[in-house]
Write an enzyme that holds these catalytic residues in place. Sequence first.
Site, PDB file in Angstrom:
ATOM      1  CG  ASP A   1     -20.329  62.300  45.042  1.00 23.17           C
ATOM      2  OD1 ASP A   1     -21.562  62.191  45.011  1.00 23.17           O
ATOM      3  OD2 ASP A   1     -19.478  62.827  44.547  1.00 23.17           O
ATOM      4  CG  LEU A   2     -21.351  57.396  41.203  1.00 24.80           C
ATOM      5  CD1 LEU A   2     -20.837  56.055  41.300  1.00 24.80           C
ATOM      6  CD2 LEU A   2     -22.755  56.912  40.508  1.00 24.80           C
ATOM      7  CG  ASP A   3     -21.561  61.191  38.972  1.00 26.30           C
ATOM      8  OD1 ASP A   3     -21.265  60.180  38.521  1.00 26.30           O
ATOM      9  OD2 ASP A   3     -22.491  61.708  38.563  1.00 26.30           O
TER      10      ASP A   3
ATOM     11  CB  THR B   1     -19.963  60.453  35.284  1.00 26.33           C
ATOM     12  OG1 THR B   1     -20.072  60.853  36.672  1.00 26.33           O
ATOM     13  CG2 THR B   1     -19.887  58.965  35.367  1.00 26.33           C
TER      14      THR B   1
ATOM     15  CE  LYS C   1     -16.259  68.537  37.998  1.00 25.97           C
ATOM     16  NZ  LYS C   1     -14.874  68.465  38.190  1.00 25.97           N
ATOM     17  N   GLY C   2     -22.161  67.645  41.364  1.00 28.29           N
ATOM     18  CA  GLY C   2     -22.950  67.490  42.677  1.00 28.29           C
ATOM     19  C   GLY C   2     -24.215  67.999  42.511  1.00 28.29           C
ATOM     20  CB  VAL C   3     -25.659  70.854  40.827  1.00 25.83           C
ATOM     21  CG1 VAL C   3     -26.747  71.629  40.530  1.00 25.83           C
ATOM     22  CG2 VAL C   3     -24.698  71.723  41.656  1.00 25.83           C
TER      23      VAL C   3
ATOM     24  NE  ARG D   1     -30.931  63.937  34.670  1.00 29.22           N
ATOM     25  CZ  ARG D   1     -31.694  62.781  34.794  1.00 29.22           C
ATOM     26  NH1 ARG D   1     -32.640  62.592  34.097  1.00 29.22           N
ATOM     27  NH2 ARG D   1     -31.233  61.606  35.370  1.00 29.22           N
TER      28      ARG D   1
ATOM     29  CB  SER E   1     -24.918  59.575  44.073  1.00 27.26           C
ATOM     30  OG  SER E   1     -24.993  60.022  42.653  1.00 27.26           O
ATOM     31  CB  ALA E   2     -26.886  64.693  43.015  1.00 24.83           C
ATOM     32  CB  SER E   3     -26.117  60.610  39.641  1.00 20.90           C
ATOM     33  OG  SER E   3     -26.517  59.783  38.495  1.00 20.90           O
TER      34      SER E   3
ATOM     35  CG  ASN F   1     -28.690  58.503  34.783  1.00 21.83           C
ATOM     36  OD1 ASN F   1     -29.369  57.888  34.398  1.00 21.83           O
ATOM     37  ND2 ASN F   1     -28.364  59.597  34.665  1.00 21.83           N
TER      38      ASN F   1
ATOM     39  CE  LYS G   1     -24.595  64.340  47.386  1.00 23.36           C
ATOM     40  NZ  LYS G   1     -23.614  63.791  46.566  1.00 23.36           N
TER      41      LYS G   1
ATOM     42  CD  GLU H   1     -20.129  64.912  47.980  1.00 29.98           C
ATOM     43  OE1 GLU H   1     -19.470  65.411  46.970  1.00 29.98           O
ATOM     44  OE2 GLU H   1     -21.184  64.505  47.620  1.00 29.98           O
ATOM     45  CG  ASP H   2     -16.809  65.066  43.214  1.00 25.60           C
ATOM     46  OD1 ASP H   2     -17.753  64.857  43.884  1.00 25.60           O
ATOM     47  OD2 ASP H   2     -16.647  65.629  42.178  1.00 25.60           O
TER      48      ASP H   2
HETATM   49  P1  B16 Z   1     -28.131  62.560  36.708  1.00 28.32           P
HETATM   50  P2  B16 Z   1     -22.948  62.909  42.370  1.00 28.32           P
HETATM   51  C1  B16 Z   1     -23.967  64.221  40.428  1.00 28.32           C
HETATM   52  O1  B16 Z   1     -23.487  62.948  41.042  1.00 28.32           O
HETATM   53  C2  B16 Z   1     -22.904  65.025  39.422  1.00 28.32           C
HETATM   54  O2  B16 Z   1     -21.866  65.261  40.260  1.00 28.32           O
HETATM   55  C3  B16 Z   1     -24.015  66.027  38.840  1.00 28.32           C
HETATM   56  O3  B16 Z   1     -22.780  66.664  37.815  1.00 28.32           O
HETATM   57  C4  B16 Z   1     -24.988  65.599  38.174  1.00 28.32           C
HETATM   58  O4  B16 Z   1     -25.691  66.678  37.608  1.00 28.32           O
HETATM   59  C5  B16 Z   1     -25.956  64.954  39.250  1.00 28.32           C
HETATM   60  O5  B16 Z   1     -25.284  63.811  39.619  1.00 28.32           O
HETATM   61  C6  B16 Z   1     -27.276  64.489  38.467  1.00 28.32           C
HETATM   62  O6  B16 Z   1     -27.057  63.252  37.831  1.00 28.32           O
HETATM   63  O7  B16 Z   1     -28.431  63.678  35.627  1.00 28.32           O
HETATM   64  O8  B16 Z   1     -27.495  61.368  36.480  1.00 28.32           O
HETATM   65  O9  B16 Z   1     -29.278  62.402  37.817  1.00 28.32           O
HETATM   66  O10 B16 Z   1     -21.511  63.709  42.069  1.00 28.32           O
HETATM   67  O11 B16 Z   1     -23.717  63.491  43.401  1.00 28.32           O
HETATM   68  O12 B16 Z   1     -22.568  61.314  42.399  1.00 28.32           O
HETATM   69 MG    MG Z   2     -19.656  64.163  43.144  1.00 28.27          MG
END
Ligand code: B16
Ligand code: MG
Length: 217
Positions: free
Chosen positions: A8-10, A16, A44-46, A48, A113-115, A117, A144, A168-169
């Site tokens: 996982d990233l964040d 972040t 977290k992990g959710v 946007r 990652s869910a991000s 970015n 997730k 994972e966090d």
């Molecule tokens: P973005 P992960 C998740 O990343 C973050 O934990 C979560 O807080 C954030 O809302 C989500 O990415 C979406 O991120 O707005 O950059 O698309 O923990 O799955 O790496």
């Molecule tokens: Mg995470």
Amino acid sequence: KNIGFIFDLDGVIVDTAGYHYLAWKKLADELGIPFDEEANEAFKGVSRKRCLQQLLEMGQLTVSKEQFDAWLISKNEDYLSYIEGMDSSEILPGVMKVLDYLKERDIPMALGSASKNARAILAKVGLTEYFDTVVDGKAVTKAKPDPEVFLIAAEELGADVKSCVVFEDALAGIEAANTAGMVSIGIGHPDILTEADYNFKDFTEIELAFIKELIQK
Ligand code: B16
Ligand code: MG
């Protein structure tokens, strides 16, 4: 068997969460919705979109699709401005030791990652070349705790699903890994990540001997 390591990233590789918090806090303040670091935990992990839905539910606001999308964009613009100056100094302690160990042994590695970015952040901190594949918020349709993100990662790595290890966090991420039948490693508070196969406060607690065992398992 074909093994794969998925990160996982964040909250695992970089922190972040603080920047996400600032961006959500700014929007929440504008909308008059009380929001603090504790409320940010649930984000977290959710995705946007899901975070904004939760925020609006907290403020009991219903808005048009256009307004919703506009807030999603402004939150992300603020977030991007906060992460603008990120560099390798923001890689969390102990992470490089593990990534280097795996890289030296040519172990297939993926980011899950869910991000949306994720790629931009990896580039900023100089880790792009460590990962054989990046499965991010743009690549998945089911967030997730659905295991989709990790299953795609395994497939792209050519790894056997049951021979994958996930770091994972977020609780939702641990659930996703467990549902997929992968080995789940919780990074963070063991009281929150109760379902993880293994728990560590952070990467400084992980011994390379443990990583070696995982590879040989
Ligand atoms: P973005 P992960 C998740 O990343 C973050 O934990 C979560 O807080 C954030 O809302 C989500 O990415 C979406 O991120 O707005 O950059 O698309 O923990 O799955 O790496
Ligand atoms: Mg995470």
